[in-house]
Design a protein around this motif. Sequence first.
Motif, PDB file in Angstrom:
ATOM      1  N   VAL A  87       0.804  -1.234   0.000  1.00 60.30           N
ATOM      2  CA  VAL A  87       0.000   0.000   0.000  1.00 60.30           C
ATOM      3  C   VAL A  87       0.836   1.283   0.000  1.00 60.30           C
ATOM      4  O   VAL A  87       0.286   2.373  -0.112  1.00 60.30           O
ATOM      5  N   ALA A  93      -0.735   4.717   5.636  1.00 65.76           N
ATOM      6  CA  ALA A  93      -1.136   3.573   6.465  1.00 65.76           C
ATOM      7  C   ALA A  93      -0.875   3.871   7.931  1.00 65.76           C
ATOM      8  O   ALA A  93      -0.070   4.737   8.264  1.00 65.76           O
ATOM      9  N   GLU A 142     -11.083   5.070   7.377  1.00 63.17           N
ATOM     10  CA  GLU A 142     -11.926   4.815   6.218  1.00 63.17           C
ATOM     11  C   GLU A 142     -12.234   6.127   5.498  1.00 63.17           C
ATOM     12  O   GLU A 142     -12.089   6.232   4.285  1.00 63.17           O
ATOM     13  N   THR A 189      -5.049   2.878   4.994  1.00 62.38           N
ATOM     14  CA  THR A 189      -5.057   1.443   5.323  1.00 62.38           C
ATOM     15  C   THR A 189      -4.568   1.250   6.758  1.00 62.38           C
ATOM     16  O   THR A 189      -3.652   1.938   7.204  1.00 62.38           O
ATOM     17  N   ASP A 244     -14.212  -4.412  10.710  1.00 66.16           N
ATOM     18  CA  ASP A 244     -13.775  -3.782   9.465  1.00 66.16           C
ATOM     19  C   ASP A 244     -14.719  -4.101   8.307  1.00 66.16           C
ATOM     20  O   ASP A 244     -14.392  -4.898   7.427  1.00 66.16           O
ATOM     21  N   ILE A 290     -10.550  -2.324   5.094  1.00 70.36           N
ATOM     22  CA  ILE A 290      -9.370  -1.442   4.998  1.00 70.36           C
ATOM     23  C   ILE A 290      -8.230  -1.945   5.893  1.00 70.36           C
ATOM     24  O   ILE A 290      -7.183  -1.332   5.966  1.00 70.36           O
ATOM     25  N   THR A 295      -5.466  -4.841   6.977  1.00 70.89           N
ATOM     26  CA  THR A 295      -4.730  -6.080   6.725  1.00 70.89           C
ATOM     27  C   THR A 295      -4.232  -6.572   8.072  1.00 70.89           C
ATOM     28  O   THR A 295      -3.494  -5.862   8.755  1.00 70.89           O
ATOM     29  N   GLY A 304      -7.747  -6.314   3.583  1.00 71.95           N
ATOM     30  CA  GLY A 304      -7.209  -5.082   3.011  1.00 71.95           C
ATOM     31  C   GLY A 304      -7.509  -5.011   1.531  1.00 71.95           C
ATOM     32  O   GLY A 304      -7.927  -6.004   0.913  1.00 71.95           O
TER      33      GLY A 304
END
Length: 484
Positions: A202, A260, A288, A293, A317, A321, A323, A344
């Motif tokens: 990302v 992130a 969000e 992320t 989640d 978004i 991981t 993600g």
Amino acid sequence: VNSSASASSISDSTSPLFIAVADEIARSIRDGQLAQGDRVPSVRILSAQRNVSLSTALAALRHLEAHGHIEARPQSGYYVRSQLSKLQPLTSTKTARRPRYVNVNGLFGKLVESMGDDSLVQLSSAIPEGSWFPAQALQRSLSSVVRRRPNLLVEYGPFFGVPSLKQGIARWYAEQGCAVSPDDIVITNGCIEALNLALRAVAKAGDVIAVEAPTYFGFLQIIESLGMRALEVATDPAGGMSAKALRAALDLKSVGVVKAVMLSPTVGNPMGNTIPESRQRELLALCEQRGITIIEDDVYGDLHYGATRPPPLKTWDANNIVTLCSSFSKSLAPGLRIGWMFGGISAERLRMGKYMTSISTAAALQEAIAELLTNRGYQRHLRGLRRKCEQQVAQFSRAVERYFPQGTRMSRPEGGFVLWLDLPGDIDTVELHEQALARKVSFAPGPLFSASGQFRSALRLNCGRELTPAVLKALKDLGSLAGA
Ligand SMILES: Cc1ncc(COP(=O)(O)O)c(C=O)c1O
């Protein structure tokens, strides 16, 4: 008792029930209804009085013990501790004024040198004693797997992980309330590979990544190695990062676009705190809204001291978004290096990343762990390990209280096996580490946990070692070097 204040601040409407029960008792102690040396209601009485299960009552008492409010007397029960703590709770940290390129690898290099030295009492790495893990069960499982399926040793195995392990992990998360399809899980070589891949999917060099202050130095090392920048966000030692603090940081003109956020919401490293569910949901909504992320590190989640662990942030989640990255390195088998990631927006990039960096993860080792998930050996082992970690942290806290200088601030972990200390006075823990090495002790100096060299007076202790006379002496030496 200072620690009462910290215990009451960690309970809110979303904390586990045992914390609320523990909090009420802590309040009675603070208010003087329960005096020093008084007997605390037994598990059975507490359970009846508060209308909670026996396991919740027991978890509450253990929590109070770990936090230094009460002590167990053999064959007799729990009593309010007679010695008032000279330790202080930690205070909130600050947001850095701007993102920075990170430089912790130099400092880390020195630490690595000392890690290989067996003559030291190692309190630096967050690695528990091997004897806390079920080596025999793992050995049996691995032998039986390769005996039945020797081809596992001569084939590459599925690139993204063996189905039985992915199913086992998905089932385990489902038990925690977090839904994930086995097909979405990618098995990795430890959590560290997952974190690297999740971040690379990302963000690119120069991008800004928000982290807690203090944060796990592995996050900073990855950010450094990928040429990214870290933004340290104010963190409170009980509740972790808040949406308010993150929003304020994101709105700073000097910050720019943040790609992130890297976080350990359930049992952080180094402070051992868990972000309450309400805060997690607010953080999620904010990220969000801003297109950020979240990379969730759940590696200590299963070591939460509660009767059941809080669900991971990924559970809430709805728009994918987050991981989630984790492994069995802290909970079951540090030597097998089995980790995973899922979720993600860039599932395809995660898979390609895994293939490009290491193709696959040893299939036989995955099958061995899968068996322990299926026969519930993992779950049984975990119950004992959580208790062990809680007791260890309580014992180490006691030793710190005894040997460290007045005014030392100390974390109150909700799980895991590390303690974070902030020493009083004008102490530099990088220098202290040099002096400690001469006394044959090693710890992790505070600046390792910061992108901006903060926390010079702080340090992290690994409590994942039996408190032998040698370890006690090491703590005593450290305390006296720190000015006790
Ligand atoms: C928060 C955190 N994440 C990840 C790791 C590394 O996990 P693994 O050994 O599975 O790569 C550690 C190890 O210390 C850790 O503390």
